[in-house]
Design a protein around this motif. Structure first.
Motif, PDB file in Angstrom:
ATOM      1  N   ARG A 280      33.038  46.436 104.117  1.00  0.00           N
ATOM      2  CA  ARG A 280      32.601  47.493 103.194  1.00  0.00           C
ATOM      3  C   ARG A 280      32.154  48.751 103.939  1.00  0.00           C
ATOM      4  NH1 ARG A 280      26.804  45.220 100.884  1.00  0.00           N
ATOM      5  NH2 ARG A 280      25.835  44.842 102.905  1.00  0.00           N
ATOM      6  N   GLY A 391      41.158  49.401 100.347  1.00  0.00           N
ATOM      7  CA  GLY A 391      42.020  48.437  99.679  1.00  0.00           C
ATOM      8  C   GLY A 391      41.858  47.038 100.231  1.00  0.00           C
ATOM      9  N   ARG A 394      38.666  45.262  98.965  1.00  0.00           N
ATOM     10  CA  ARG A 394      38.827  44.769  97.592  1.00  0.00           C
ATOM     11  C   ARG A 394      39.722  43.531  97.562  1.00  0.00           C
ATOM     12  NH1 ARG A 394      36.417  48.135  94.190  1.00  0.00           N
ATOM     13  NH2 ARG A 394      36.077  50.312  94.814  1.00  0.00           N
ATOM     14  N   THR A 395      40.753  43.506  98.412  1.00  0.00           N
ATOM     15  CA  THR A 395      41.624  42.332  98.463  1.00  0.00           C
ATOM     16  C   THR A 395      40.861  41.108  98.957  1.00  0.00           C
ATOM     17  OG1 THR A 395      43.586  43.694  98.885  1.00  0.00           O
ATOM     18  CG2 THR A 395      43.723  41.374  99.492  1.00  0.00           C
ATOM     19  N   GLN A 397      37.624  40.638  98.842  1.00  0.00           N
ATOM     20  CA  GLN A 397      36.642  40.264  97.828  1.00  0.00           C
ATOM     21  C   GLN A 397      37.296  39.431  96.730  1.00  0.00           C
ATOM     22  OE1 GLN A 397      35.340  43.275  95.117  1.00  0.00           O
ATOM     23  NE2 GLN A 397      33.242  42.496  95.053  1.00  0.00           N
ATOM     24  N   ARG A 398      38.530  39.793  96.386  1.00  0.00           N
ATOM     25  CA  ARG A 398      39.223  39.100  95.310  1.00  0.00           C
ATOM     26  C   ARG A 398      39.708  37.719  95.748  1.00  0.00           C
ATOM     27  NH1 ARG A 398      42.366  42.834  94.400  1.00  0.00           N
ATOM     28  NH2 ARG A 398      44.218  42.174  95.552  1.00  0.00           N
ATOM     29  N   LYS A 411      31.922  41.559 101.149  1.00  0.00           N
ATOM     30  CA  LYS A 411      31.466  41.759  99.781  1.00  0.00           C
ATOM     31  C   LYS A 411      31.146  43.218  99.519  1.00  0.00           C
ATOM     32  CE  LYS A 411      29.519  37.128  99.294  1.00  0.00           C
ATOM     33  NZ  LYS A 411      28.284  36.337  99.165  1.00  0.00           N
ATOM     34  N   LEU A 412      31.563  43.674  98.371  1.00  0.00           N
ATOM     35  CA  LEU A 412      31.289  45.047  97.964  1.00  0.00           C
ATOM     36  C   LEU A 412      30.050  45.068  97.092  1.00  0.00           C
ATOM     37  CD1 LEU A 412      34.883  46.193  97.039  1.00  0.00           C
ATOM     38  CD2 LEU A 412      33.576  46.867  99.049  1.00  0.00           C
TER      39      LEU A 412
END
Length: 413
Positions: A280, A391, A394-395, A397-398, A411-412
Motif C-alpha cells: 500500500r 493495481g 488491489r489484486t 488484497q482481492r 492490505k489497503l
C-alpha cells in the motif's frame, strides 16, 4: 531444511556472509560500467551512448537468461549448477581484460550477464539451508542488499581505478573479487537440493504456471517500470556530474559514493516499508520518485541542490525490493511449491529488464534532448510504476497471500 551443514553458528554466519559477498560481486560486475563509461568510450574510440548501451545489453541478457537458465536447470544438482555458473561468470570477467574493441567487450560482458540473475536466485535458495529459520528473512534482505550496495563501493572504486590506471583496472578488480568469492563460497555450500523444494518435483509446466498468476504479473510490471524510471538517468550519471553539474573526477567519485550510500539507505528503508506498510506504500513511493526525477532538469544546473536531488532519487531506488521479493516467495510457497527457485529468479529478471529498458531509453533521450531530459522521462516511468503498484495492491488484497508478511502488508485502508 538441510541441518547437517549448519554445524555451528560461526559456519552459518561465514556462509551467509559469502552469499552477501557473491551478491555484491554480481552487482559490481554489472554496475561498474556506469562510473567509467566516459573512460571506456575514450579508450575504445566509440561514442558515449554506444558504450552506455552496454549497461542495457548486460541487463537485457540477464533478464532473458535468468528465467531460461533457472527453468533449464531446475532438476539438475543445485551445487553443480552454482559451480558451473560461477566458472562462466569468471571467464567472462577475465575475457574483458583482453577486449581491445567494442565487439569483444560486448561478448565478454554477455557471459557474466547470462549467469548473474540465476546465481543471485540460487544464493537466495541457499539461505534457508544455511541459517536458522528465525534468521532467514533478515539474511535474504542482506543478500539482496549486497547486490545494490555494490554501487556504494563498486562504482566509485571503478571510477577511481579508471583514472590513473585505465578502465581495464576496474574490470581486473571485478575479476579478482569474483574469483575470490567463488573459491571461498563453494566449499561452504550444502550439497544437493533445498529441503524446502525436495517434496515438489519441478517440471517446466508446473513452474511456468507461476507466470499465469495475476499477482506475479503485476509485480513484474511494477518492477520493470520502477527500475526503468531510475536507470534512464542513472546510466548517464557520470557524464551528468561532469558536463552538467561541472564536477571534476574526485568530486564525481564522491557523489557516486554518496549515491551508493543513499542506495544502502534505500535497502534499509525497503525492509521497514515492507514490514510497516507493504504494497500500500508503493504507489506513494513511486509518485514521490516521479516528482524527484522530474525536478532534476531544473535542479542539476544549480550544483548543490542538484546533488541533493540525485541523492534523494537514490534513497527511493530500492524501496520496493523487500516487499516484492517476499511477495514472490509467499505466492510460490502457497500455490506453486515446485517453482520456488524460478520465483526467486523473477526479481532479478524483472529488475534487469527494467534496467535495459531505462538505459536504452536514456540513450535515445540523450541523443534527442540532451542529458537534462533524462530525469523527466524517468518520471514518466515512475508514474507507470505507481499505477502498477496501485493495481497490484488491489489484486493482492482481492486474492490474498496465505503465507508471510506480504498478505498483511498488502492490505489497503
Amino acid at each position: 531444511m538441510n541441518t547437517g551443514n549448519r554445524t555451528s553458528p560461526r559456519r552459518a554466519a561465514f556462509a551467509a556472509a559469502l552469499l552477501v559477498a557473491l551478491a555484491f560481486a554480481l552487482g559490481f560486475a554489472e554496475f561498474v560500467l556506469i562510473g567509467i563509461t566516459p573512460a571506456v568510450a575514450e579508450g575504445l574510440g566509440e561514442p558515449l551512448t554506444l558504450v552506455g548501451d552496454l549497461v542495457g545489453y548486460y541487463a537485457l541478457a540477464c533478464a532473458v537468461a535468468t528465467p531460461v537458465v533457472a527453468l533449464a536447470t531446475a532438476r539438475a544438482d543445485r551445487f553443480k549448477v552454482m559451480a558451473a555458473l560461477l566458472a562462466v561468470f569468471g571467464v567472462g570477467n577475465l575475457l574483458t581484460l583482453f577486449a581491445g574493441d567494442y565487439a569483444l567487450l560486448l561478448v565478454s560482458r554477455m557471459l557474466p550477464a547470462a549467469t548473474s540473475g540465476t546465481l543471485l536466485a540460487l544464493a537466495l535458495t541457499y539461505v534457508p539451508d544455511i541459517v536458522a529459520k528465525e534468521h532467514v528473512a533478515a539474511v535474504l534482505g542482506l543478500v539482496l542488499a549486497g547486490f545494490s550496495v555494490s554501487s556504494v563501493v563498486g562504482v566509485p572504486i571503478g571510477t577511481a581505478l579508471a583514472g590513473p590506471f585505465g578502465w581495464k583496472a576496474a574490470y581486473a578488480c571485478v575479476f579478482a573479487l569474483g574469483l575470490a568469492v567463488s573459491v571461498a563460497l563453494l566449499p561452504t555450500l550444502p550439497r544437493g537440493s533445498s529441503a524446502r523444494v525436495a517434496s515438489a518435483t519441478p517440471t517446466l509446466r508446473t513452474q511456468l504456471r507461476l507466470l499465469g498468476d495475476a499477482r506475479v504479473l503485476g509485480t513484474i510490471a511494477m518492477i520493470l517500470a520502477g527500475a526503468a524510471s531510475t536507470y534512464v538517468f542513472y546510466t548517464y550519471l557520470a557524464p551528468v556530474l561532469a558536463d552538467v553539474v561541472g564536477l571534476d573526477a574526485p568530486g564525481a567519485s564522491l557523489v557516486l559514493l554518496l549515491f551508493g550510500a543513499a542506495c544502502v539507505g534505500s535497502n534499509l528503508l525497503s525492509g521497514w516499508v515492507a514490514g510497516r506498510f507493504g504494497l500500500r506504500a508503493l504507489p506513494v513511493v513511486f509518485a514521490v520518485h516521479a516528482a524527484l526525477l522530474a525536478l532534476l532538469a531544473a535542479s542539476l544546473p544549480a550544483g548543490a541542490v542538484g546533488i541533493a536531488n540525485i541523492l534523494a532519487v537514490g534513497l527511493l531506488m530500492y524501496v520496493m525490493n523487500s516487499t516484492v521479493q517476499m511477495l514472490f516467495q509467499d505466492v510460490a510457497r502457497a500455490d506453486y511449491p515446485s517453482a520456488l527457485t524460478f520465483s526467486a529468479s523473477l526479481h532479478p529478471m524483472a529488475f534487469n529488464a527494467g534496467i535495459a529498458l531505462g538505459s536504452f531509453a536514456g540513450g535515445l533521450v540523450v541523443n534527442a534532448g540532451g542529458l537534462l531530459a533524462t530525469g523527466p522521462v524517468g518520471a514518466l516511468f515512475a508514474l507507470a510504476a505507481a499505477a502498477s503498484a496501485l493495481g497490484l495492491a488491489r489484486t493482492v488484497q482481492r486474492r490474498g497471500v496465505t503465507e508471510g508478511c506480504a498478505s498483511e502488508a498488502a492490505k489497503l485502508p
